[in-house]
Design an enzyme around this catalytic site. Sequence first.
Site, PDB file in Angstrom:
ATOM      1  N   THR A   1      46.065 -18.834 -29.738  1.00 14.31           N
ATOM      2  CA  THR A   1      46.930 -19.232 -28.628  1.00 14.31           C
ATOM      3  C   THR A   1      46.207 -20.222 -27.718  1.00 14.31           C
ATOM      4  O   THR A   1      44.990 -20.130 -27.528  1.00 14.31           O
ATOM      5  CB  THR A   1      47.382 -18.003 -27.813  1.00 14.31           C
ATOM      6  OG1 THR A   1      48.087 -18.452 -26.654  1.00 14.31           O
ATOM      7  CG2 THR A   1      46.226 -17.132 -27.352  1.00 14.31           C
TER       8      THR A   1
ATOM      9  N   SER B   1      45.163 -12.270 -20.000  1.00  7.13           N
ATOM     10  CA  SER B   1      45.907 -11.018 -20.220  1.00  7.13           C
ATOM     11  C   SER B   1      45.167 -10.304 -21.355  1.00  7.13           C
ATOM     12  O   SER B   1      44.404 -10.928 -22.103  1.00  7.13           O
ATOM     13  CB  SER B   1      47.361 -11.272 -20.636  1.00  7.13           C
ATOM     14  OG  SER B   1      47.431 -11.721 -21.983  1.00  7.13           O
TER      15      SER B   1
ATOM     16  N   TYR C   1      46.463  -9.339 -23.971  1.00  6.37           N
ATOM     17  CA  TYR C   1      46.922  -9.972 -25.214  1.00  6.37           C
ATOM     18  C   TYR C   1      46.115 -11.239 -25.502  1.00  6.37           C
ATOM     19  O   TYR C   1      45.566 -11.406 -26.591  1.00  6.37           O
ATOM     20  CB  TYR C   1      48.420 -10.328 -25.133  1.00  6.37           C
ATOM     21  CG  TYR C   1      48.751 -11.504 -26.005  1.00  6.37           C
ATOM     22  CD1 TYR C   1      48.739 -11.379 -27.389  1.00  6.37           C
ATOM     23  CD2 TYR C   1      48.992 -12.777 -25.459  1.00  6.37           C
ATOM     24  CE1 TYR C   1      48.968 -12.478 -28.204  1.00  6.37           C
ATOM     25  CE2 TYR C   1      49.224 -13.868 -26.260  1.00  6.37           C
ATOM     26  CZ  TYR C   1      49.211 -13.715 -27.635  1.00  6.37           C
ATOM     27  OH  TYR C   1      49.412 -14.798 -28.443  1.00  6.37           O
ATOM     28  N   HIS C   2      46.073 -12.154 -24.514  1.00  2.00           N
ATOM     29  CA  HIS C   2      45.364 -13.412 -24.776  1.00  2.00           C
ATOM     30  C   HIS C   2      43.896 -13.147 -25.115  1.00  2.00           C
ATOM     31  O   HIS C   2      43.300 -13.832 -25.956  1.00  2.00           O
ATOM     32  CB  HIS C   2      45.487 -14.350 -23.562  1.00  2.00           C
ATOM     33  CG  HIS C   2      46.855 -14.961 -23.396  1.00  2.00           C
ATOM     34  ND1 HIS C   2      47.785 -14.484 -22.497  1.00  2.00           N
ATOM     35  CD2 HIS C   2      47.459 -16.012 -24.007  1.00  2.00           C
ATOM     36  CE1 HIS C   2      48.897 -15.211 -22.562  1.00  2.00           C
ATOM     37  NE2 HIS C   2      48.721 -16.148 -23.474  1.00  2.00           N
TER      38      HIS C   2
ATOM     39  N   LYS D   1      43.116 -12.441 -28.719  1.00  6.44           N
ATOM     40  CA  LYS D   1      43.007 -13.627 -29.582  1.00  6.44           C
ATOM     41  C   LYS D   1      41.614 -14.255 -29.474  1.00  6.44           C
ATOM     42  O   LYS D   1      41.109 -14.832 -30.435  1.00  6.44           O
ATOM     43  CB  LYS D   1      44.067 -14.662 -29.195  1.00  6.44           C
ATOM     44  CG  LYS D   1      45.500 -14.190 -29.350  1.00  6.44           C
ATOM     45  CD  LYS D   1      46.052 -14.486 -30.726  1.00  6.44           C
ATOM     46  CE  LYS D   1      47.525 -14.177 -30.808  1.00  6.44           C
ATOM     47  NZ  LYS D   1      48.100 -14.413 -32.123  1.00  6.44           N
TER      48      LYS D   1
HETATM   49  O1  LIG Z   1      60.562 -16.270 -16.369  1.00  8.54           O
HETATM   50  C1  LIG Z   1      59.438 -16.787 -16.446  1.00  8.54           C
HETATM   51  C2  LIG Z   1      58.593 -16.630 -17.565  1.00  8.54           C
HETATM   52  C3  LIG Z   1      57.354 -17.219 -17.546  1.00  8.54           C
HETATM   53  N1  LIG Z   1      56.946 -17.954 -16.477  1.00  8.54           N
HETATM   54  C4  LIG Z   1      55.621 -18.601 -16.494  1.00  8.54           C
HETATM   55  O2  LIG Z   1      55.591 -19.422 -17.642  1.00  8.54           O
HETATM   56  C5  LIG Z   1      54.277 -19.492 -18.178  1.00  8.54           C
HETATM   57  C6  LIG Z   1      54.338 -19.156 -19.646  1.00  8.54           C
HETATM   58  O3  LIG Z   1      54.726 -17.814 -19.795  1.00  8.54           O
HETATM   59  P1  LIG Z   1      55.490 -17.318 -21.115  1.00  8.54           P
HETATM   60  O4  LIG Z   1      55.963 -15.931 -20.865  1.00  8.54           O
HETATM   61  O5  LIG Z   1      56.482 -18.321 -21.522  1.00  8.54           O
HETATM   62  O6  LIG Z   1      54.332 -17.380 -22.200  1.00  8.54           O
HETATM   63  P2  LIG Z   1      52.999 -16.547 -22.365  1.00  8.54           P
HETATM   64  O7  LIG Z   1      53.042 -15.240 -21.674  1.00  8.54           O
HETATM   65  O8  LIG Z   1      51.856 -17.444 -22.013  1.00  8.54           O
HETATM   66  O9  LIG Z   1      52.971 -16.223 -23.919  1.00  8.54           O
HETATM   67  C7  LIG Z   1      53.689 -16.988 -24.894  1.00  8.54           C
HETATM   68  O10 LIG Z   1      53.017 -18.191 -25.132  1.00  8.54           O
HETATM   69  C8  LIG Z   1      51.646 -18.033 -25.577  1.00  8.54           C
HETATM   70  C9  LIG Z   1      51.096 -19.418 -25.726  1.00  8.54           C
HETATM   71  S1  LIG Z   1      50.268 -19.970 -24.284  1.00  8.54           S
HETATM   72  O11 LIG Z   1      51.176 -19.802 -23.128  1.00  8.54           O
HETATM   73  O12 LIG Z   1      49.114 -19.095 -24.099  1.00  8.54           O
HETATM   74  O13 LIG Z   1      49.891 -21.326 -24.466  1.00  8.54           O
HETATM   75  C10 LIG Z   1      51.647 -17.242 -26.877  1.00  8.54           C
HETATM   76  O14 LIG Z   1      50.322 -17.014 -27.280  1.00  8.54           O
HETATM   77  C11 LIG Z   1      52.343 -15.917 -26.687  1.00  8.54           C
HETATM   78  O15 LIG Z   1      52.413 -15.202 -27.903  1.00  8.54           O
HETATM   79  C12 LIG Z   1      53.757 -16.146 -26.155  1.00  8.54           C
HETATM   80  O16 LIG Z   1      54.409 -14.906 -25.909  1.00  8.54           O
HETATM   81  C13 LIG Z   1      53.434 -18.517 -17.360  1.00  8.54           C
HETATM   82  O17 LIG Z   1      52.705 -19.248 -16.431  1.00  8.54           O
HETATM   83  C14 LIG Z   1      54.452 -17.640 -16.668  1.00  8.54           C
HETATM   84  O18 LIG Z   1      54.005 -17.133 -15.442  1.00  8.54           O
HETATM   85  C15 LIG Z   1      57.773 -18.132 -15.366  1.00  8.54           C
HETATM   86  O19 LIG Z   1      57.409 -18.796 -14.412  1.00  8.54           O
HETATM   87  N2  LIG Z   1      58.991 -17.538 -15.398  1.00  8.54           N
END
Ligand SMILES: O=c1ccn([C@@H]2O[C@H](COP(=O)(O)OP(=O)(O)O[C@H]3O[C@H](CS(=O)(=O)O)[C@@H](O)[C@H](O)[C@H]3O)[C@@H](O)[C@H]2O)c(=O)[nH]1
Length: 478
Positions: A229, A264, A266-267, A270
């Site tokens: 990730t 997190s 989770y992260h 990885k």
């Molecule tokens: O309703 C929401 C949902 C999320 N966010 C924000 O959007 C960002 C991304 O959150 P996300 O829930 O879209 O993604 P994340 O939790 O980071 O995890 C997802 O994206 C990751 C890639 S990355 O984000 O780490 O590049 C993958 O590893 C995970 O499996 C996948 O679930 C965060 O800053 C979060 O705080 C909002 O502002 N509002």
Amino acid sequence: MAHLLSSSCSLNISCPKTSLNSSKQNLSSFPTSLTLRTSIQPFKTLSLNKKNTPKPFSVNATTLQQDGTKTGSGSDQTSGEKPRPTRVMVIGGDGYCGWATSLHLSNKNYEVAIVDNLVRRHFDDQLGLDSLTPISSIHDRIRRWRSLTQKDINLYIGDVCDFEFLSEAFTSFKPDAVVHFGEQRSAPYSMIDRSRAIYTQQNNVLGTLNVLFAIKEFSEDCHLVKLGTMGEYGTPNIDIEEGYITITHNGRTDTLPYPKQASSFYHLSKVHDSNNIAFTSKAWGIRATDLNQGVVYGVRTDETEMHEELYNRFDYDGIFGTALNRFCVQAAVGHPLTVYGKGGQTRGYLDIRDTVQCVELAIANPAKRGEFRVFNQFTEQFSVNQLAALVTKAGEKLGIEVQTISVPNPRVEAEEHYYNAKHTKLIELGLEPHLLSDSLLDSLLNVAVQFKDRVDTKQIMPSVSWRKIGAKPKTVSA
Ligand SMILES: O=c1ccn([C@@H]2O[C@H](COP(=O)(O)OP(=O)(O)O[C@H]3O[C@H](CS(=O)(=O)O)[C@@H](O)[C@H](O)[C@H]3O)[C@@H](O)[C@H]2O)c(=O)[nH]1
């Protein structure tokens, strides 16, 4: 291993129901791996249900893929007169990215085996969640695929944390490549409570370790394509490189793994995986590619839209739903877009059609023995505020009035920061990105509108707090 699992299981069986927080829903206690394993049929018993189940061991690859071996990118054309297709084991092949990838690879004439313990469906049952799109059982999915394309997908139902199961899957399928999506992939899920944090790291880290041992033991030449990730890097105040950075320190220079600052459990799982893979590449000569994927959006691929029984899942809830997909569903049901905090959080994003392309590119261009490659797998960067603005504009075009609210951030993360991540290696291999155009957003919004009657609006607001996570199991009430 067995000892570890049984001890964590007993903790969960006796857990009391406790409120997640005063104003929001509760979450049910989650049985750990042992409970899951007992509640999910191992593949040996599954093969007794011949009527409903694709036979896991009955495939003659050369016969099945006769056409494909002539034209498909999945064919190994170098092995003489009767080239056999590349055999790809997709661990986690029933999930969001895994299902789309399995179909794509099968369509490209790879010989595909899905390995999955169906736990993602179990999480939904436990937490009272559901996909926006109705999804068929894995058996119906595979049967439908076969009836539409005459292509078989092998199926092994079981848990990669169970090495006996994994060994049988490896020795019977004999993969040339393993794509490993089979991890608990939600950051909020891993932050619900202690047991989910432990489950996430145990499942992810030990599962990957088992896969590494299986490759070493049974299939030394097999290429591991592992889903990492972008979140492993965090949000440093310098450019993010692809896996490695060259540093000069006190007059000496070295190329080192790029610093990891995951935010997190989770992260972090990885990050631990990456270290284990890097070590085993060096020590055992494992060939490995870590795909540091960004946030995936979209739902349709060429294959999943062939029939409603092939539909992919689409999560919109506060635990498994990710930013852009969630925003589209929120817009469709008239819920304000939930920007967490200041909304300057910037991440790499990609269309699910690019996920499947990237995985195929990695398989088609394998790492060398002992090489641990890292590709940053995303196509564009957006802040959460930018996504909200794009969805608002797309909503206007469809006559939907979209509001945005700032929700107190349930996470601990920088809300305003520098972000510039390299992502050239997959492009160099031939990735042709589907960028987030107006038309794509329209069609995503249209999917959300099409299924809006299935939305449970109670699942939209975030319910998991990074700061409030505790040892007590969280439960959900009906
Ligand atoms: O309703 C929401 C949902 C999320 N966010 C924000 O959007 C960002 C991304 O959150 P996300 O829930 O879209 O993604 P994340 O939790 O980071 O995890 C997802 O994206 C990751 C890639 S990355 O984000 O780490 O590049 C993958 O590893 C995970 O499996 C996948 O679930 C965060 O800053 C979060 O705080 C909002 O502002 N509002």
